[in-house]
Design a protein around this motif. Structure first.
Motif, PDB file in Angstrom:
ATOM      1  N   GLN A 162       0.829  -1.209   0.000  1.00  0.00           N
ATOM      2  CA  GLN A 162       0.000   0.000   0.000  1.00  0.00           C
ATOM      3  C   GLN A 162       0.860   1.253   0.000  1.00  0.00           C
ATOM      4  N   ARG A 188      -1.545   9.418   5.699  1.00  0.00           N
ATOM      5  CA  ARG A 188      -2.852   9.081   5.131  1.00  0.00           C
ATOM      6  C   ARG A 188      -3.080   7.591   4.979  1.00  0.00           C
ATOM      7  N   ILE A 189      -2.004   6.844   4.793  1.00  0.00           N
ATOM      8  CA  ILE A 189      -2.176   5.415   4.529  1.00  0.00           C
ATOM      9  C   ILE A 189      -1.705   4.555   5.704  1.00  0.00           C
ATOM     10  N   PRO A 240      -3.365   5.569   9.888  1.00  0.00           N
ATOM     11  CA  PRO A 240      -4.701   5.123  10.300  1.00  0.00           C
ATOM     12  C   PRO A 240      -4.787   3.614  10.483  1.00  0.00           C
ATOM     13  N   GLN A 241      -4.078   2.860   9.654  1.00  0.00           N
ATOM     14  CA  GLN A 241      -4.147   1.406   9.778  1.00  0.00           C
ATOM     15  C   GLN A 241      -3.298   0.920  10.951  1.00  0.00           C
ATOM     16  N   ARG A 289     -13.522  -0.885  11.045  1.00  0.00           N
ATOM     17  CA  ARG A 289     -14.792  -1.148  10.378  1.00  0.00           C
ATOM     18  C   ARG A 289     -14.603  -1.503   8.906  1.00  0.00           C
ATOM     19  N   HIS A 290     -13.417  -1.196   8.357  1.00  0.00           N
ATOM     20  CA  HIS A 290     -13.189  -1.531   6.945  1.00  0.00           C
ATOM     21  C   HIS A 290     -12.848  -2.997   6.746  1.00  0.00           C
ATOM     22  N   GLU A 291     -12.581  -3.709   7.845  1.00  0.00           N
ATOM     23  CA  GLU A 291     -12.261  -5.125   7.684  1.00  0.00           C
ATOM     24  C   GLU A 291     -13.504  -5.959   7.889  1.00  0.00           C
ATOM     25  N   ASP A 292     -14.001  -6.501   6.800  1.00  0.00           N
ATOM     26  CA  ASP A 292     -15.171  -7.352   6.870  1.00  0.00           C
ATOM     27  C   ASP A 292     -14.754  -8.681   7.482  1.00  0.00           C
ATOM     28  N   SER A 308     -15.231 -11.878   5.149  1.00  0.00           N
ATOM     29  CA  SER A 308     -14.917 -11.902   3.722  1.00  0.00           C
ATOM     30  C   SER A 308     -13.858 -12.950   3.418  1.00  0.00           C
ATOM     31  N   VAL A 337     -11.457 -12.684   1.375  1.00  0.00           N
ATOM     32  CA  VAL A 337     -10.149 -12.058   1.231  1.00  0.00           C
ATOM     33  C   VAL A 337      -9.406 -12.125   2.550  1.00  0.00           C
ATOM     34  N   ARG A 373      -5.090  -9.712  10.748  1.00  0.00           N
ATOM     35  CA  ARG A 373      -6.232  -8.841  11.010  1.00  0.00           C
ATOM     36  C   ARG A 373      -7.263  -9.567  11.852  1.00  0.00           C
TER      37      ARG A 373
END
Ligand SMILES: Nc1ncnc2c1ncn2[C@@H]1O[C@H](COP(=O)(O)OP(=O)(O)OP(=O)(O)O)[C@@H](O)[C@H]1O
Ligand SMILES: [Mg+2]
Lengths: 261, 250
Positions: free
Chosen positions: A127, A144-145, A148-149, A225-228, A231, A233, A241
């Protein structure tokens, strides 16, 4: 020893112990702030592989992770004034709390720096390359990348560190600081109801630890919340994660456990 | 027009690229083939300076960089003239499909939010993801993620898009949808350099085929030249291995 056990004392001790909660929290919050700042400074040379500084960071970290906090407290409280005397600085009149916060701050800083380093390295490098390829600067890519993660990854470790710090502050009484454990000692001595004071004390620590864990757990949930969770993936790429798995890593890496509730 | 002149790259003692010269004219689709380890990825990554070439020159239009003493600003410019689509998609995982496409527009191109949004939505619709604007990468299939990756590259309006094996991480049934999108944008005249093992795709989309081996360009030409009448023994061997069902005239 002491008076016969009487549970009603537990309730009457609670407010008395809580009257010193502010001292405990003062130590926790100040040490945390110091720890975060120190942690960043110490993590940077390791993240960017700066020769000499990196080794210094590693020595610092091994010292604070490899020796008992009680010894660290003694070294700073009794040893530091002696060393400073050699350079004509007199700190013998400084309040005990200063030494306590300094020690806990540096102690937590060592763990924080490990947490920061581990979380930043855990963000997938691809990324960052994508960000560079799009023309972002190093600073933009980081803020920005990566940041946050990395924050989301750090939360469970951070949560454990805060709880560990809270529990460690109970040792400050050995230097005569009137925080909750110090207060419990005196209460016990005066009333001869030791067991009751310790039960009351344990209850308070437990409730605070539990609240910290729940609050930060909510923060983590929001940040992730972005990690389903279901999923496909994630099943292939996202081992780190996975929440429970990460928690295990987090505990291994920080070497300190949470309340485990 | 993109010109690579004498690009060399070593990792330690190992020389991975050996004086590569390559010219790509505007609107051309160049496909790079070659066995594993031949330096295809490294070459692509040198073009946008994700890998620092040991020496050589990269020219895009009338902008050129001497790789030996490239300055920060030049690298930055080079990266704004190129875009890359990665094998592992490399989407920003904490951003939605729409935010992934908008990110570069906002941060690098400094477009007003509303413009960036409109342009990004249009591009996501173009790659068939108009209904997935608010999905996070973890909620998308590999094929969908790669299409977001393509939209993200297109958004920057680069002079050239670099594709590094864009379909090789995908389940076979998802390869088609991604190749279809790449075909579509190839037809629109976007210049691209594609590393791929998809031979039929290479055959009918490429204008120019390059065969690399051991850090060298062994052979290049039109698809017909390279696929049907390869001159070099190494090319013939490679093609035989990768498409055993076809018989090449020796
Ligand atoms: N960062 C690196 N450090 C050291 N060696 C590297 C690095 N990246 C690539 N190499 C080496 O350079 C050579 C060329 O690698 P490259 O990835 O460019 O090959 P490729 O043609 O893309 O292969 P593939 O088809 O497997 O993707 C290989 O021998 C590889 O081991
Ligand atoms: Mg490759």
């Amino acid at each position: 020893m002491g008076e016969p056990f009487d549970f009603s004392y537990v309730w009457s001790f609670l407010p008395k112990l809580l009257s010193t909660l502010s001292t405990t929290l003062l130590i926790v919050v100040s040490s945390l702030l110091a720890g975060i700042i120190v942690g960043f400074i110490v993590a940077l040379p390791r993240l960017y592989k700066v020769p000499v500084l990196r080794t210094l960071s590693e020595i610092y970290i091994s010292f604070f992770r490899g020796t008992p906090i009680l010894i660290q407290l003694f070294l700073f409280y009794y040893g530091l004034p002696e060393i400073l005397k050699l350079v004509q600085v007199d700190v013998t009149r400084a309040p005990v709390l200063v030494f306590v916060i300094l020690t806990y701050g540096l102690h937590t800083g060592a763990y924080m720096s490990e947490m920061i380093r581990a979380s930043v390295t855990a963000v997938d490098k691809g990324q960052v390359e994508a960000a560079y390829a799009a023309g972002m600067t190093g600073y933009q890519a980081f803020t920005r990348i990566v940041l946050p993660q990395a924050l989301a990854i750090a939360v469970p470790v951070f949560s454990n560190l805060v709880i560990a710090l809270l529990k460690d502050t109970s040792l400050a009484f050995t230097l005569g600081v009137m925080e909750m454990t110090g207060k419990a000692q005196t209460l016990g001595a005066v009333t001869q109801h030791f067991i009751e004071t310790y039960i009351a004390l344990a209850l308070i620590y437990l409730v605070i630890s539990f609240s910290i864990e729940k609050l930060l757990g909510m923060a983590e949930h929001r940040l992730l919340r972005h990690e389903d969770r279901n999923s496909p993936v994630k099943k292939t790429f996202g081992i780190h994660r996975n929440r429970s798995y990460r928690r295990i890593i987090a505990e291994m890496e920080s070497g300190k456990g949470g309340v485990g509730l | 027009m993109i010109k690579l002149r004498g690009i060399s790259k070593s990792f330690g003692r190992q020389q991975v690229l050996n004086h590569i010269d390559l010219t790509v004219t505007k609107g051309e689709v160049v496909v790079i083939l070659g066995p594993s380890g031949s330096g295809k990825t490294t070459l692509l990554r040198c073009v946008n300076y994700l890998e620092k070439p040991s020496s050589g020159e990269i020219a895009i239009g009338d902008f050129s960089v001497n790789c030996k003493h490239a300055r920060k600003k030049e690298i930055h410019q080079l990266r704004q003239k190129t875009a890359m689509v990665f094998q592992q998609y490399n989407l920003f995982r904490h951003k939605t499909a729409l935010e992934n496409v908008m990110e570069g527009l906002l941060v690098v191109k400094k477009l007003p939010k509303e413009d960036a949004r409109k342009r990004s939505i249009a591009l996501l619709e173009k790659v068939g993801l108009g209904s997935k604007l608010d999905a996070y990468p973890s909620q998308l299939s590999g094929g969908q993620q790669q299409r977001v990756g393509i939209a993200r590259a297109l958004a920057m309006e680069p002079e050239v898009i670099l594709f590094d094996e864009p379909t090789s991480a995908l389940d076979p049934e998802l390869v088609g949808e991604v190749l279809a999108v790449i075909r579509k944008i190839a037809k629109e005249g976007i210049t691209m350099i594609v590393v791929t093992h998809e031979m039929s795709f290479a055959r009918d989309v490429a204008n120019h085929v390059v065969f690399m081996d051991g850090g060298l360009i062994v052979e290049e030409g039109t698809p017909v030249e390279v696929f049907n009448h390869p001159r070099e023994e190494r090319t013939k061997q490679f093609l035989k291995r990768i498409t055993p069902e076809l018989n090449y005239s020796i």
